[in-house]
Structure formats: C-alpha cells, structure tokens
Design a protein around this motif. Structure first.
Motif, PDB file in Angstrom:
ATOM      1  N   UNK A   1       0.805  -1.219   0.000  1.00 33.10           N
ATOM      2  CA  UNK A   1       0.000   0.000   0.000  1.00 33.10           C
ATOM      3  C   UNK A   1       0.840   1.272   0.000  1.00 33.10           C
ATOM      4  N   UNK A   2       1.985   1.247   0.629  1.00 37.32           N
ATOM      5  CA  UNK A   2       2.812   2.445   0.735  1.00 37.32           C
ATOM      6  C   UNK A   2       3.939   2.478  -0.278  1.00 37.32           C
ATOM      7  N   UNK A   3       3.981   1.500  -1.162  1.00 34.26           N
ATOM      8  CA  UNK A   3       5.005   1.498  -2.212  1.00 34.26           C
ATOM      9  C   UNK A   3       6.416   1.308  -1.701  1.00 34.26           C
ATOM     10  N   UNK A   4       6.586   0.615  -0.584  1.00 29.92           N
ATOM     11  CA  UNK A   4       7.911   0.427   0.011  1.00 29.92           C
ATOM     12  C   UNK A   4       8.697  -0.716  -0.622  1.00 29.92           C
ATOM     13  N   UNK A   5       8.022  -1.517  -1.421  1.00 30.50           N
ATOM     14  CA  UNK A   5       8.643  -2.698  -2.034  1.00 30.50           C
ATOM     15  C   UNK A   5       9.258  -3.618  -0.964  1.00 30.50           C
ATOM     16  N   UNK A   6       8.513  -3.727   0.128  1.00 32.37           N
ATOM     17  CA  UNK A   6       8.924  -4.612   1.218  1.00 32.37           C
ATOM     18  C   UNK A   6       8.253  -5.963   1.016  1.00 32.37           C
ATOM     19  N   UNK A   7       9.059  -6.944   0.610  1.00 29.89           N
ATOM     20  CA  UNK A   7       8.526  -8.272   0.307  1.00 29.89           C
ATOM     21  C   UNK A   7       8.944  -9.294   1.366  1.00 29.89           C
ATOM     22  N   UNK A   8       9.124  -8.798   2.584  1.00 31.36           N
ATOM     23  CA  UNK A   8       9.480  -9.711   3.669  1.00 31.36           C
ATOM     24  C   UNK A   8       8.319 -10.619   4.038  1.00 31.36           C
ATOM     25  N   UNK A   9       7.105 -10.218   3.643  1.00 29.66           N
ATOM     26  CA  UNK A   9       5.934 -11.085   3.784  1.00 29.66           C
ATOM     27  C   UNK A   9       5.249 -11.167   2.422  1.00 29.66           C
ATOM     28  N   UNK A  10       4.329 -12.088   2.278  1.00 32.30           N
ATOM     29  CA  UNK A  10       3.658 -12.291   0.991  1.00 32.30           C
ATOM     30  C   UNK A  10       2.995 -11.006   0.515  1.00 32.30           C
ATOM     31  N   UNK A  11       3.273 -10.661  -0.734  1.00 32.07           N
ATOM     32  CA  UNK A  11       2.670  -9.480  -1.331  1.00 32.07           C
ATOM     33  C   UNK A  11       2.151  -9.815  -2.735  1.00 32.07           C
ATOM     34  N   UNK A  12       1.086  -9.111  -3.113  1.00 31.35           N
ATOM     35  CA  UNK A  12       0.533  -9.257  -4.456  1.00 31.35           C
ATOM     36  C   UNK A  12       1.525  -8.712  -5.479  1.00 31.35           C
ATOM     37  N   UNK A  13       1.693  -9.459  -6.566  1.00 32.51           N
ATOM     38  CA  UNK A  13       2.589  -9.032  -7.650  1.00 32.51           C
ATOM     39  C   UNK A  13       1.794  -8.653  -8.888  1.00 32.51           C
ATOM     40  N   UNK A  14       1.058  -9.610  -9.451  1.00 34.55           N
ATOM     41  CA  UNK A  14       0.307  -9.336 -10.667  1.00 34.55           C
ATOM     42  C   UNK A  14      -0.778 -10.383 -10.847  1.00 34.55           C
TER      43      UNK A  14
END
Length: 490
Positions: free
Chosen positions: A429-442
């Motif tokens: 949500x904040x555009x931090x590109x923090x992928x230390x946990x599961x995040x939506x990609x595409x």
C-alpha cells in the motif's frame, strides 16, 4: 573540482553496491488460481441430485468416453495453470466450481499431469439442487490446510428467496423444453410464451412448490428401489382457470408417472391467462420432481452453493481462501448482492480473529467487477491507492473496463465473472517494495490456444464441452484466472 568528482565517484560506488545487494536477493513466487470446470459430472446418478442430463441415457449422452476425455482435458489445463511464470510448478492453490462430487475429483487428480504434481483436494458437498459444488485443489508441498469451514448461503428474506428458488426449480431444462415443444399443438390453445398474461397458480411459484411437496406422495416401491427423476406433466389452464387434459409427456417410471398425473389432476384452479384482454386457454408444462434424501440444512438456508472457506499456511504465513459460486443470472442481481455481503462478513470475522490473515475471495461470481455485488457487497476497489481498511482489492476491474478482456463470452462481448479479490494486508500500500511477507505481484487471465474454439459459430470463444447440443470435446465456457504473490527468501 577534485572534491566534486570524488563525491560523484562515491555516489556511483554506493549505487553499484546497492544494486548488487538487491540483485543478490532471492524471491519466491506463488500462484493462486481459479477455474470453473463447467459441469464436471461423473456418469453415475447421485441420489437427491438433478444430474440426469449427465447420465449415459441423458440429453448429453454422458458416457465413459466423454467423461474420460473431460478429465484428461481439465487435468491438462489445471496443470498448465500458472506455468507461464512457474514452469513445471504451476499454482499452489486452485479454486474450482461446478464439481459434482468427490469421485469426480478423485478421477481428476488421478489424471496425468495433475497426478505428477501431487495435488490434493478439499470438497464439502452443499445443498445445491443441481448437484454442483465448489472445491479447492492444492499442492501439499506449498500449501498446508489447517481448517475448513462451509458457510451456507442464508436467505435474506425467506418469502422472496423461496419464490426465486421455486421458479428455478420449476424451470424446464433445455432437454425438457424440447420435449414440451415437440408435443402436437392444439389450435385452440395459446402457447405459454404468447399470452399477454400467463396463467398463475394462486400465491405464485412458491405456493405451487408447497402444494407439490404436500400433495405428491412418493410411491413406496419406487422409493425402496431408489427410483428418482422429474416427470413432465403437460396440461391446459382453460379460460375459467381450471386445469384440464393433463398428460405425462416425459415419464420416469410407471409408478412415478401415475402419481404425478394423479396430483396434477387434482390441482385447484389457477388465475387464467389473458390475451388482448380476453381469457384464453394456455398450455403449461410442469416438472414434478421425485428425489430421495438430499442434504439436511437449516430452514433459512438457500438451496444453492455456499462458501467453502479453507485456512492454511502458504510460505509460512496464514492464508484463507474463500471459494464461491454465486447464484445464477436467472436469480436476479439482489441474490448476488446478498452473497457479496455474506462473504464480506466472513472476511470481517476472520480478520477480527487474526488481522494478519491474508484472505482471498475467489470464484465464479456470476457478476462483473463493475456490478454492485462486487463493488458494494465485497467492497472491491479497482485501484490499490483507493483500498482502505474493510475494502478488498479487485485487480480485474481495469482488465475488463480498460483492456476489454474477460473470462467468458456472451452475445459477442466479454464478461469477467471469474475473479480473485484480496484483503489490504496482501498489498504494498505504501510502495515500500517490502517483500518480507507475501505481497501481491500481478494477475493473469490464463490463455492457451487449446482453450479456444478455432472455427465455426463460436470461433474465438472458450472451447466448452457442449455447445448447441453438440459435444465439442472441449474444456470450459470460462477461462481460468490467477494472481501471483511474491516473498523474499530469507
């Protein structure tokens, strides 16, 4: 000047180091998909289900050869799902709709190449009268289920829902309509589709269903032998509203046929049909259903698909999948809007117990991302920047609206009923590109050439199992959808 050049050199070195550090990071990607199986029925009758069209003597002539081919086709498509991004791996999780029973899933997962992937499944059979359910396929090497709950679709208004359900129950199938249309016409009778006002049973469809349930007696010998089916009784509602000339036009068994005819013969007067302001004689075909058993459900539960909710561990994190198949387009938008509200309440309850739970709502919603059931019922937002607490992100909105892509074709245009929505905690949500946990990609509408009709009237549409009464040896009338998740490896 020298100091300035040195500063620029240091900045350049720092950038190179940062890029190398980033390049050394490794990420894992996971696919989460959904695919409507379009009538994955076996060839045997399930007691209490309306699966008659998918029997060897049914209208689809659903025999072992066709069933085996369907299994082979769907296994291929499901195994390919997600391999554009994850070759030889595919999806970790795949939601399914329109599955008849556990046998169909046993047979499906035993087919190569699904068997080679080791997929397991979760299925809880619900109260759907046609006998199709939702299910979940999962790769146990990637996803570990820990809890499964089946949520019924509860009626919002018992009276209104009963009327809609009764109308659906009494609607003729294509096979039954063809039988009714083939009966020799009486020139003194108006066709049921042509009066200005149709005949009406006093109180409507719901009262007609109640009358049938009360008056039709299951013959003991037929019940003992587990003989089931729908007997078609055709009659005329004359200009005085009286039921005359009843006859069985499609029988099941002499015992059932005789009981259906007896009951209809004793039916009370209807409100007569009207054409050009004058009461007329109208032909009417009524299906009288004989079914043994059925699913015991609470009184306020609708006899449609519920919401299969599976919680488990994916990439070491708690994830919940809610698999849906919302009421059909025949049922009216209100029932799907109510489905959206019910599912959103399930999401709220899950997050209240565990705010870190990452929740996906997926399924054939029988609505587009632009419809109220999705935008208001599920609070689906088209843009990540607009997603707030209590909302869900719907990546399919812009794919339909801006790109014109969909998952099923009707009347020369695309709809996108097959959606996967997600809670805000899956988004960057904040555009931090923090992928230390599961995040939506595409996300992706999955396409393969073999999934499309390449010739004839339906060229360019998804290649389905049947079309126009012809077996096409296809896959589904829907295309699959996928969302991809990414997580940094530690």
């Amino acid at each position: 000047m020298k100091m300035k050049n040195l500063r620029l050199l240091l900045i350049t070195i720092m950038c190179i180091v940062a890029m190398n550090a980033s390049a050394q990071k490794k990420f894992s990607v996971y696919g989460v998909g959904f695919y409507n199986q379009e009538n994955l029925f076996d060839t045997c009758h399930d007691v209490g289900k309306r699966d008659f069209e998918y029997l060897p003597n049914g209208s689809n002539r659903w025999n072992a050869r066709k069933y085996k081919s369907k299994l082979r086709n769907m296994s291929r498509a499901l195994a390919d799902l997600g391999t554009d991004v994850l070759p030889n791996v595919g999806c970790a999780i795949i939601g399914l709709s329109e599955v008849e029973n556990a046998k169909a899933l046993d047979d499906l997962t035993a087919e190569e190449p699904l068997r080679a992937r080791g997929y397991k499944y979760i299925l809880i059979e619900g109260p759907d009268q046609r006998g199709v359910d939702v299910a979940l396929l999962y790769n146990p090497a990637l996803f570990t289920p820990t809890d499964t709950v089946y949520h019924y679709y509860y009626k919002k208004d018992v009276k209104e829902e009963t009327e809609e359900e009764a109308a659906d129950e009494l609607r003729l199938s294509n096979e039954e309509q063809a039988v009714a249309d083939a009966v020799e016409k009486d020139p003194t009778v108006v066709d049921v589709l042509k009066p200005d006002m149709l005949p009406k049973y006093p109180g409507g469809m719901a009262e007609l269903m109640k009358w049938l349930q009360k008056e039709v007696k299951y013959p003991t010998a037929a019940a003992k032998d587990k003989i089931e089916g729908r007997v078609l009784v055709q009659f005329v509602v004359n200009e005085h509203g009286k039921v005359v000339n009843p006859k069985v036009i499609k029988g099941v068994h002499p015992l059932l046929d005789a009981e259906a005819l007896r009951a209809v013969s004793e039916m009370k007067d209807w409100e007569q049909g009207v054409k050009d302001g004058v009461a007329v004689r109208v032909r009417y075909t009524l299906p009288v259903r004989f079914a043994i058993g059925g699913t015991d459900v609470p009184e306020n539960v609708s006899h449609t698909r519920g919401f299969l909710t599976i919680t488990g561990k994916l990439a070491g994190e708690t994830v919940t999948i809610i698999v849906c198949h919302w009421p059909s387009r025949f049922s009216g938008s209100e029932r799907r809007e109510w489905a959206g509200q019910q599912v959103h309440k399930i999401v709220e309850d899950l997050l209240a117990k565990n705010p870190d739970n990452k929740i996906f709502v997926m399924g054939d919603l029988n609505d587009d991302p632009t419809n109220k059931s999705v935008t208001e019922g599920l609070r689906g937002k088209a843009e990540i920047k607009d997603v707030k607490e209590g909302d869900m992100y719907n990546p399919w909105y812009n794919i339909l609206v801006k790109e014109g892509q969909g998952t099923l074709a009707y009347g020369g245009s695309w709809n996108l009923f097959d959606q996967i929505l997600m809670t805000p905690n899956i988004l960057d949500l904040e555009g931090k590109k923090d992928y230390s946990s599961l995040k939506y990609w595409k996300c992706q509408i999955f396409r393969r050439n073999y999934l499309f009709q390449t010739e004839g009237r339906y060229k360019g549409n998804p290649k389905r199992t049947h079309a126009g009464g012809v077996w096409l040896d296809g896959y589904s009338d829907h295309l699959p959808t996928i969302v991809y998740l990414v997580k940094e490896q530690k």
